[in-house]
Design a protein around this motif. Structure first.
Motif, mmCIF file in Angstrom:
data_model
loop_
_atom_site.group_PDB
_atom_site.id
_atom_site.type_symbol
_atom_site.label_atom_id
_atom_site.label_comp_id
_atom_site.label_asym_id
_atom_site.label_seq_id
_atom_site.Cartn_x
_atom_site.Cartn_y
_atom_site.Cartn_z
ATOM 1 N N CYS A 164 3.021 -64.356 -29.180
ATOM 2 C CA CYS A 164 3.336 -62.935 -29.214
ATOM 3 C C CYS A 164 2.655 -62.214 -28.055
ATOM 4 O O CYS A 164 1.521 -62.546 -27.695
ATOM 5 C CB CYS A 164 2.846 -62.299 -30.514
ATOM 6 S SG CYS A 164 3.602 -62.955 -32.005
ATOM 7 N N SER A 165 3.318 -61.230 -27.533
ATOM 8 C CA SER A 165 2.731 -60.324 -26.548
ATOM 9 C C SER A 165 2.842 -58.925 -27.125
ATOM 10 O O SER A 165 3.955 -58.427 -27.353
ATOM 11 C CB SER A 165 3.480 -60.422 -25.210
ATOM 12 O OG SER A 165 2.894 -59.583 -24.249
ATOM 13 N N ILE A 166 1.709 -58.304 -27.399
ATOM 14 C CA ILE A 166 1.670 -57.044 -28.137
ATOM 15 C C ILE A 166 1.062 -55.957 -27.263
ATOM 16 O O ILE A 166 0.081 -56.195 -26.551
ATOM 17 C CB ILE A 166 0.853 -57.200 -29.437
ATOM 18 C CG1 ILE A 166 1.472 -58.296 -30.307
ATOM 19 C CG2 ILE A 166 0.770 -55.889 -30.200
ATOM 20 C CD1 ILE A 166 0.631 -58.684 -31.499
ATOM 21 N N GLU A 167 1.622 -54.784 -27.330
ATOM 22 C CA GLU A 167 1.108 -53.658 -26.544
ATOM 23 C C GLU A 167 -0.365 -53.404 -26.886
ATOM 24 O O GLU A 167 -0.752 -53.364 -28.051
ATOM 25 C CB GLU A 167 1.919 -52.399 -26.835
ATOM 26 C CG GLU A 167 1.455 -51.178 -26.053
ATOM 27 C CD GLU A 167 2.234 -49.924 -26.412
ATOM 28 O OE1 GLU A 167 1.903 -48.849 -25.874
ATOM 29 O OE2 GLU A 167 3.159 -50.020 -27.251
ATOM 30 N N HIS A 168 -1.166 -53.258 -25.856
ATOM 31 C CA HIS A 168 -2.594 -53.010 -26.061
ATOM 32 C C HIS A 168 -2.824 -51.614 -26.606
ATOM 33 O O HIS A 168 -2.267 -50.632 -26.122
ATOM 34 C CB HIS A 168 -3.351 -53.164 -24.735
ATOM 35 C CG HIS A 168 -4.804 -52.811 -24.846
ATOM 36 N ND1 HIS A 168 -5.302 -51.586 -24.443
ATOM 37 C CD2 HIS A 168 -5.854 -53.510 -25.337
ATOM 38 C CE1 HIS A 168 -6.596 -51.546 -24.667
ATOM 39 N NE2 HIS A 168 -6.964 -52.693 -25.201
ATOM 40 N N ARG A 169 -3.654 -51.546 -27.652
ATOM 41 C CA ARG A 169 -4.077 -50.269 -28.227
ATOM 42 C C ARG A 169 -5.593 -50.263 -28.255
ATOM 43 O O ARG A 169 -6.213 -51.170 -28.821
ATOM 44 C CB ARG A 169 -3.499 -50.083 -29.625
ATOM 45 C CG ARG A 169 -1.966 -50.034 -29.643
ATOM 46 C CD ARG A 169 -1.415 -49.738 -31.022
ATOM 47 N NE ARG A 169 0.038 -49.752 -31.026
ATOM 48 C CZ ARG A 169 0.805 -48.731 -30.655
ATOM 49 N NH1 ARG A 169 0.237 -47.610 -30.243
ATOM 50 N NH2 ARG A 169 2.122 -48.828 -30.691
ATOM 51 N N ALA A 218 -9.907 -55.852 -24.554
ATOM 52 C CA ALA A 218 -9.473 -55.262 -23.298
ATOM 53 C C ALA A 218 -8.035 -55.694 -23.014
ATOM 54 O O ALA A 218 -7.577 -56.736 -23.506
ATOM 55 C CB ALA A 218 -10.384 -55.708 -22.167
ATOM 56 N N PRO A 219 -7.292 -54.921 -22.251
ATOM 57 C CA PRO A 219 -5.949 -55.360 -21.858
ATOM 58 C C PRO A 219 -6.002 -56.733 -21.196
ATOM 59 O O PRO A 219 -6.874 -57.006 -20.368
ATOM 60 C CB PRO A 219 -5.513 -54.280 -20.861
ATOM 61 C CG PRO A 219 -6.303 -53.076 -21.224
ATOM 62 C CD PRO A 219 -7.625 -53.593 -21.691
#
Length: 259
Positions: A164-169, A218-219
């Motif tokens: 999975c690649s998930i948007e960094h929050r 961290a991103p």
């Protein structure tokens, strides 16, 4: 006569020193820098010399900058080979542990595609290096410095249905990222491994009995969902730790990334 002999001796010493002077070092720089390519620096040059000469630009993501060393390739190749061997051993038990074997096949597919990079953990921000004498070590011939751009995602891999690649929050916890990616039945319910983009590895407890303190990512970080102890029985109890260590050698995928 004595003066002439001393002068001759001094000339000979100087000539010998010149002949035996240490050769320059050649390094390669890529990514978001103003001066990419091959740099030739004097013997004894430091990491800061290469970092300053490459001139990272305003898009450079310093937390993900990577130093790749030829001398690390053999050890990291052995590490990767050992991991793939362990996964093959788990796959061979398909008759007695089909779920574990299926998970091993998935993880083996991911790890097989990952390169052996030679990455060592190292800060590479030019000014930070200048001020940190301990970190500002000598360059080795063949070193590669890579400055990626800042990513916007966190990756989740391991014992899950698919990577999975998930948007960094900024405030989202590692477990919350992992929960967005369906885990396989053979995944550990007790631990996660976090690999920050600078190569730092952290093992986190996620069960009620071993819950770790809150941790931020961290991103560009990786969340590795490990296999449970039952799957690893009689194979390699340290597999998950070694897998996380191998993941820490990977570099961020961005334009100019070394292959």
């Amino acid at each position: 006569m004595i003066i002439f002999r001393l002068a001759t001796l001094a000339f000979g010493v100087a000539a010998s020193a010149s002949l035996h002077a240490a050769p320059p070092v050649t390094v390669e720089v890529s990514g978001s820098v103003r001066n990419p390519g091959t740099l030739t620096l004097a013997s004894g040059a430091l990491l800061s010399d290469a970092a300053l000469a490459s001139a990272p630009d305003e898009r450079s993501y310093m937390l993900g900058a990577a130093l790749l060393r030829h001398g690390e390739l053999i050890a990291q190749t052995r590490l990767k080979t050992g991991l793939l061997f362990d996964l093959e051993m788990i796959e061979s038990r398909e008759a007695t542990d089909p779920l574990g074997a299926a998970a091993a096949t998935r993880i083996a597919r991911e790890f097989s595609a990952m390169p052996v990079t030679g990455r060592v953990r190292q800060i590479l921000a030019p000014r930070s290096l200048e001020m940190d004498l301990k970190s500002n070590r000598p360059l080795a011939d063949g070193d590669r410095l890579y400055y990626p751009t800042r990513p916007g995602t966190v990756s989740v891999i391991g014992a899950i249905e698919q990577p999975c690649s998930i948007e960094h929050r900024p405030l989202q916890q590692p477990l919350e990222y992992a929960q967005q990616c369906p885990a396989l039945a053979s995944a550990s319910k007790d631990d996660l491994f976090v690999i920050q983009p600078d190569g730092e590895v952290e093992k986190l407890g996620i069960a009620l009995w071993n819950r770790s303190a809150e941790s931020t990512l961290a991103p560009g970080a990786i969340v590795f969902v490990p296999l449970n102890a039952h799957v690893l029985r009689d194979v390699n109890p340290a597999f998950n730790e070694e897998a996380a260590r191998f993941l820490a050698t990977q570099v961020l995928d961005a334009p100019g990334a070394p292959k």
